[in-house]
Design a protein around this motif. Structure first.
Motif, PDB file in Angstrom:
ATOM      1  N   LEU A 169       0.811  -1.215   0.000  1.00 16.65           N
ATOM      2  CA  LEU A 169       0.000   0.000   0.000  1.00 16.65           C
ATOM      3  C   LEU A 169       0.849   1.272   0.000  1.00 16.65           C
ATOM      4  O   LEU A 169       0.397   2.331  -0.439  1.00 16.65           O
ATOM      5  N   VAL A 175      -0.085   0.589  -6.328  1.00 16.63           N
ATOM      6  CA  VAL A 175      -1.511   0.742  -6.038  1.00 16.63           C
ATOM      7  C   VAL A 175      -2.274   1.048  -7.325  1.00 16.63           C
ATOM      8  O   VAL A 175      -3.368   0.524  -7.566  1.00 16.63           O
ATOM      9  N   SER A 198      -3.503  -6.492   1.092  1.00 18.36           N
ATOM     10  CA  SER A 198      -2.410  -5.537   1.263  1.00 18.36           C
ATOM     11  C   SER A 198      -1.451  -6.054   2.331  1.00 18.36           C
ATOM     12  O   SER A 198      -1.873  -6.658   3.325  1.00 18.36           O
TER      13      SER A 198
END
Length: 354
Positions: A169, A175, A198
């Protein structure tokens, strides 16, 4: 915590680099790529390609009658170094202004860096996939195109199988790729086979992560090389049949079980018609740059050709000319998606399978 001692050392090195070129050179090109550490191999490819192109351009009279002064700089793939380097390069006076930045290889704070160069009218060529909002010229392509390559191959080979996306993340570029992959599954009404994980949610506990993810058939891991290496090893130990996808440039030296994985990377240049002229020219010079070196060579030379034709180094003008053209290699309008491929490792060699 960032070390002030390291910062001081970095600033001394950068000052030396900026002052080490030819005093009479009016055209300054900086290539930012790692010279040490786990990404040094790819950094060397980038620098070699630019270096060959600079020698080629200079041998033909240079740019606007001036020789190119090439500066090699390493931002150490560090956020603070990267920002500081961009700021310092942008503060050069008109006499020693930086005209082009190739890189950086590592995408640390890339959006901020790209804005610094663009705001100071410095041309920048990216050598890694970016978001469509990036202000740098982009020879490699965009996250959405890389995501589409994965999705198309999944539909072709593993349609209906459960898919897990694992990502870090803290890395905005990764992302963006995850978002693009999710969007493709949603548009095809395949969200029910997709799960997203994540690393932060698991507190970087790779055992716990692997336990949950290993129930899936296909896994796409997006993180830095060390993390991908650890995750892939854990997953294979829990499920020997799991299919793993990852970035081709995330492989750690000495890593095992590569034959059980797929790698997304730039397509084989030898089979790409957009680079035929570049390859022929290089071979006539008895040169065969490896990997990213072909892209950096083609990028520098294309930029130089446009500058000489337009008779200006103005970054905004050059950018508009390149983006508005359909015949300037390596920029080809909407065809960048052809740059991506998927590879397997056979006998320690990468073989393109898609």
């Amino acid at each position: 915590m960032f070390s002030l001692v390291l910062m001081f050392k970095f600033l001394k090195i950068l000052f030396f680099l900026l002052c080490a070129g030819e005093a009479q050179a009016a055209v300054n090109v900086v290539v930012v790529a790692p010279q040490e550490g786990k990404y040094a191999q790819y950094g060397k490819e980038v620098v070699d390609g630019v270096n060959i192109a600079v020698k080629d351009v200079n041998s033909k009279g240079g740019i606007l009658g001036q020789k190119i002064n090439l500066i090699v700089a390493d931002d150490r793939c560090n956020d603070t170094y990267a920002i500081t380097m961009a700021q310092m390069l942008s503060l050069k006076s008109d006499e020693d202004k930086i005209d082009l930045v190739v890189g950086p290889y590592c995408l640390n704070k890339f959006s901020d860096i790209s804005n610094i160069y663009a705001d100071n009218n410095i041309a920048q060529i990216a050598i890694n996939p970016l978001t469509s909002e990036a202000r740098a010229l982009n020879v490699i392509g965009y996250h959405k195109e890389q995501a589409k390559t994965f999705f198309d191959f999944y539909k072709l080979r593993y349609s209906g199988k459960s898919v897990a996306l694992i990502y870090d993340l803290s890395d905005n570029n990764l992302v963006n790729t995850i978002i693009d992959v999710q969007g493709l599954f949603e548009q095809s009404h395949l969200s029910d086979v997709l799960s997203v994980y994540s690393l932060e949610k698991y507190g970087f506990d790779y055992d716990a992560l692997a336990k949950d993810v290993s129930k899936n058939d296909v896994v796409y891991i997006l993180a830095d090389s060390d993390k991908v290496n650890k995750i892939a090893g854990k997953l294979i130990s829990k499920n020997d049949n799991i299919v793993i996808f990852r970035d081709r440039y995330s492989v750690v030296e000495g890593e095992k079980n590569l034959d059980k994985q797929f790698f997304l990377g730039l397509r084989n240049i030898k089979n790409n018609p957009y680079f035929t002229e570049t390859l022929v020219d290089l071979r006539l010079k008895s040169m065969e740059p490896v990997g990213l070196g072909v892209y950096s060579f083609a990028s520098l030379r294309a930029w130089a050709n446009v500058v000489n034709k337009a008779k200006t180094l103005d970054a905004n003008i050059i950018r508009n000319i390149i983006l508005g053209s359909s015949d300037i290699v390596p920029w080809k309008g909407d065809n960048n998606s052809q740059l991506y491929g998927i590879y397997e490792v056979n006998d320690e060699e990468y073989t393109q399978v898609y």
